[in-house]
Each structure stands twice: as structure tokens, then as C-alpha cells.
Design an enzyme around this catalytic site. Sequence first.
Site, mmCIF file in Angstrom:
data_model
loop_
_atom_site.group_PDB
_atom_site.id
_atom_site.type_symbol
_atom_site.label_atom_id
_atom_site.label_comp_id
_atom_site.label_asym_id
_atom_site.label_seq_id
_atom_site.Cartn_x
_atom_site.Cartn_y
_atom_site.Cartn_z
ATOM 1 N N LYS A 52 20.632 2.975 0.216
ATOM 2 C CA LYS A 52 19.753 1.870 -0.640
ATOM 3 C C LYS A 52 20.568 0.896 -1.368
ATOM 4 O O LYS A 52 21.369 1.254 -2.307
ATOM 5 C CB LYS A 52 18.394 2.534 -1.291
ATOM 6 C CG LYS A 52 17.353 1.988 -1.471
ATOM 7 C CD LYS A 52 16.377 3.084 -2.277
ATOM 8 C CE LYS A 52 15.044 2.767 -2.489
ATOM 9 N NZ LYS A 52 14.569 3.496 -3.420
HETATM 10 C C1 E4P Z 1 10.909 3.568 -3.524
HETATM 11 O O1 E4P Z 1 11.694 3.480 -2.579
HETATM 12 C C2 E4P Z 1 10.821 2.821 -4.577
HETATM 13 O O2 E4P Z 1 12.019 3.036 -5.563
HETATM 14 C C3 E4P Z 1 9.857 3.186 -5.461
HETATM 15 O O3 E4P Z 1 8.627 3.391 -4.537
HETATM 16 C C4 E4P Z 1 9.179 2.586 -6.998
HETATM 17 O O4 E4P Z 1 8.018 3.081 -7.168
HETATM 18 P P1 E4P Z 1 7.661 2.765 -8.831
HETATM 19 O O5 E4P Z 1 7.303 1.381 -8.791
HETATM 20 O O6 E4P Z 1 6.411 3.650 -8.666
HETATM 21 O O7 E4P Z 1 8.689 3.140 -9.725
#
Ligand code: E4P
Length: 219
Positions: A83
Amino acid sequence: MKFFIDSADLKELKDLASTGMVDGVTTNPSLIAKSGRDMIEVIGEICAIVDGPVSAEVTATDHATMLAEGRKLAGIARNVAVKVPLTPDGLKTCRVLADEGTQVNVTLCFSPAQAILAAKAGAAFVSPFVGRLDDIGTDGMQLIADIVEIYDAYPAIRTEVLVASVRHPIHVVAAAKLGAHVATLPPNVLRQMYQHPLTDKGLAAFLADWQKTGQSILG
Ligand code: E4P
């Protein structure tokens, strides 16, 4: 629609993987911090639980270090998806890793223009954050509609729309209606999706009537 689980909690992931509903996992530095575990170890353990892509996020902000981190993360297991953030250095890193055959998830996407760049960089996934857009009074789901429309206009684009920052089952249903490829769900959202009071009420009535028959299917 594929379901990924947005968590680095091994107990939760084991439990949810056994439902047969889990196609992958996403983590981020905040979720790793919450787990209290060593990142390399925990990503390796998650990859052993779930066959599908497991996103592991780089934490550097410059291209050279991101690339070194990405290569190290990709070496943990065959199903790691690296990522990277949607920054110029992140997308440069995405291009190199994608050309090396590594799946890349471009995260922190908040606009259709950014999503076009992620596709051009060869991302396997782009992660638009719907909940965080809703939080600032913007329609997060409109971003999903825009990205799906743009990607559909170019059949050569292979990047999958991975709906992130999901807060409730309504987000999942709306994203599914738009044809998003993947939603990454906090564990509680997947559990909420099973629930309906009429299911509970109907089942209780069926079981009460069944008991009156005195029968047992297994004899
Ligand atoms: C996933 O890849 C993201 O990092 C995550 O869904 C972020 O979610 P949040 O906005 O609830 O922290």
C-alpha cells in the site's frame, strides 16, 4: 463484490475468515499500531490466514525508501499487496512495484483526478475513503460513482475500486449498487450485515412450531 477486512487483529481475522466471506485484508499504520504487534510478523501471520491480497502500507514518504520498504513487504508472502499513499512519490513507487509484478494498493484517494493517476501508475487497487469524506460534509459515495464511471469508460484499466473508510452496511450496499469491485469492512460492519430483526423473529417462530412436532431431522 469482494470483501476485505480492515483490521490487523488476528483473532478477529481468524474468526471472520471462517465465515467464508473474506477475500482479503487491509491494514494501515494506525491498525498496526492498534494491534501492538511487530508489523512484519503480523502481516506474515495474516497472510497465512487469508489467501487473498493483504495490504501492508509503506511508511516512508520519499520514493527510494518507499521502494525499499515496498520490496521488503512484498517479500513477506506471495499475497502481500503493498500500500502506498497517493502522492507523487507514492505513485512513482507504485509504477516500479507494479512493473516488478507486485500488487499495489494506492491509498488515501479523495478525488476522481487522483484515481485516474492511480490507474495510470498501474495500481491493482485504488482506495477511496468514503467515511472520511462524509465526515467533512462531502458525499463520499459520489466519489465511488465517479471513479467507477471513469474506469468503466476505459476497458484497458485493470485497477479495482476498493471502497475504504466504510462505516456501516449502507455504505456497502451503495458501493455494490455502483459496481465497486471491493469494499474493505471493519469487522463490526461485516457482522452488522447479517442482522435483521425479522430474520430473528421468523426463526424463533419456525423453531417454536418445529418443537411442537416433536420431530428431529437427524432422528
Ligand atoms: C483501508 O485501507 C483504510 O486505511 C481504512 O479503511 C481507513 O478507514 P478509517 O477512515 O475508518 O480510518
